[in-house]
Design an enzyme around this catalytic site. Structure first.
Site, mmCIF file in Angstrom:
data_model
loop_
_atom_site.group_PDB
_atom_site.id
_atom_site.type_symbol
_atom_site.label_atom_id
_atom_site.label_comp_id
_atom_site.label_asym_id
_atom_site.label_seq_id
_atom_site.Cartn_x
_atom_site.Cartn_y
_atom_site.Cartn_z
ATOM 1 N N SER A 99 -50.385 -73.832 24.175
ATOM 2 C CA SER A 99 -50.667 -74.156 22.781
ATOM 3 C C SER A 99 -52.112 -74.631 22.618
ATOM 4 C CB SER A 99 -49.654 -75.182 22.273
ATOM 5 O OG SER A 99 -49.678 -75.288 20.876
ATOM 6 N N ASP A 196 -41.826 -67.647 17.843
ATOM 7 C CA ASP A 196 -42.590 -68.892 17.768
ATOM 8 C C ASP A 196 -42.855 -69.239 16.310
ATOM 9 O OD1 ASP A 196 -44.560 -70.926 17.892
ATOM 10 O OD2 ASP A 196 -45.332 -70.139 19.786
ATOM 11 N N HIS A 226 -41.662 -71.594 20.593
ATOM 12 C CA HIS A 226 -42.920 -72.217 20.982
ATOM 13 C C HIS A 226 -42.818 -72.971 22.307
ATOM 14 C CE1 HIS A 226 -46.989 -73.522 20.241
ATOM 15 N NE2 HIS A 226 -46.659 -74.786 20.401
#
Length: 250
Positions: A99, A196, A226
């Site tokens: 991320s 996601d 995610h």
């Protein structure tokens, strides 16, 4: 008990390092995450079994490191990551960025390319302060940030809200990577879950199209969210690191 690193900026970072062969692996966590997450711990165990050097750490304001989360920004966390790579590892490393850690990995690749053997990103979120937060804010939200210097957003990953500061937004604009050339002259694997809800698939496509390099691949996983932490996803991260290590040696 975590070891400690004092950065040139005077921030006290917590880290765990496993010795082994190189290129080593450095795990770069996400926004408001810590080095004790599922992916970091899984990859540490896997690297130890491979005899591969491995480093995980907490950015300032995260986990066991010093500082308050809301005082930090992308530039601070980039400096923390650079201090960890340069102070705790030897030679080129494979950066595994999750991320926000994907953004940090890209910034490190731009700042110290000689220390990067390859990249594996997981739901990489480059420029998210601008393309995610700022673009998604209403006029009222933007006014709150500009006038009060901060706004609180609900979190899907804990009880405490995310505090988004004006400094985070403005500093993020100084570290954008999708509006400048982005050469990645080493093996790169971008991993992305198709389900996601935090990092859209089109962000991954934009990153792939924008980056420059001879060995860049985007791998989409249907149904993955995610967290990207199912056994299948963790196995894919392992395989991607192995692929990057194999190609980096060629």
């Amino acid at each position: 008990m975590a070891d400690r690193l004092m950065t040139p900026q005077g921030r006290d970072l917590a880290y765990n390092k496993s010795n082994g062969t190189g290129p080593g692996i450095v795990f770069l966590g996400g926004f408001k995450s810590d080095m004790d997450g599922t992916k970091a711990l899984h990859l540490e165990t896997w690297a130890k079994a491979q005899g591969r050097a491995f480093l995980r750490f907490d950015y300032s304001g995260h986990g066991q490191s010093s500082g308050a989360f809301e005082d930090g920004c992308i530039g601070d966390w980039l400096a923390d990551a650079a201090a960890a790579v340069e102070g705790l590892t030897e030679g080129p490393q494979v950066l595994v960025g999750s991320s926000m850690g994907g953004w940090i990995a890209l910034l490190l690749a731009r700042a110290i390319p000689e220390r990067v053997a390859g990249l594996v990103t997981i739901a990489a979120a480059p420029d998210f302060t601008e393309n995610g937060f700022w673009e998604g804010f209403s006029d009222a939200d933007r006014a709150t940030i500009l006038n009060r210097g901060r706004i609180e957003l609900p979190s899907d990953y804990g009880d405490e809200p995310y505090v988004i500061t004006r400094r985070l937004i403005e500093d993020g604009r100084e570290h954008l990577v999708l509006n400048h050339p982005l050469p990645l002259p080493f093996p790169v694997r971008f991993l992305q879950g198709a389900a996601d809800a935090d990092v859209p698939v089109d962000w991954a496509m934009r990153l792939l199209e924008h980056a420059e390099g001879d060995d860049l691949r985007l791998i989409l996983v249907k149904g993955a969210d995610h967290r990207f932490s199912t056994p299948e996803c963790l196995g894919l991260i392992e395989a991607s690191i192995e692929d990057v290590l194999h190609r980096a040696r060629r």
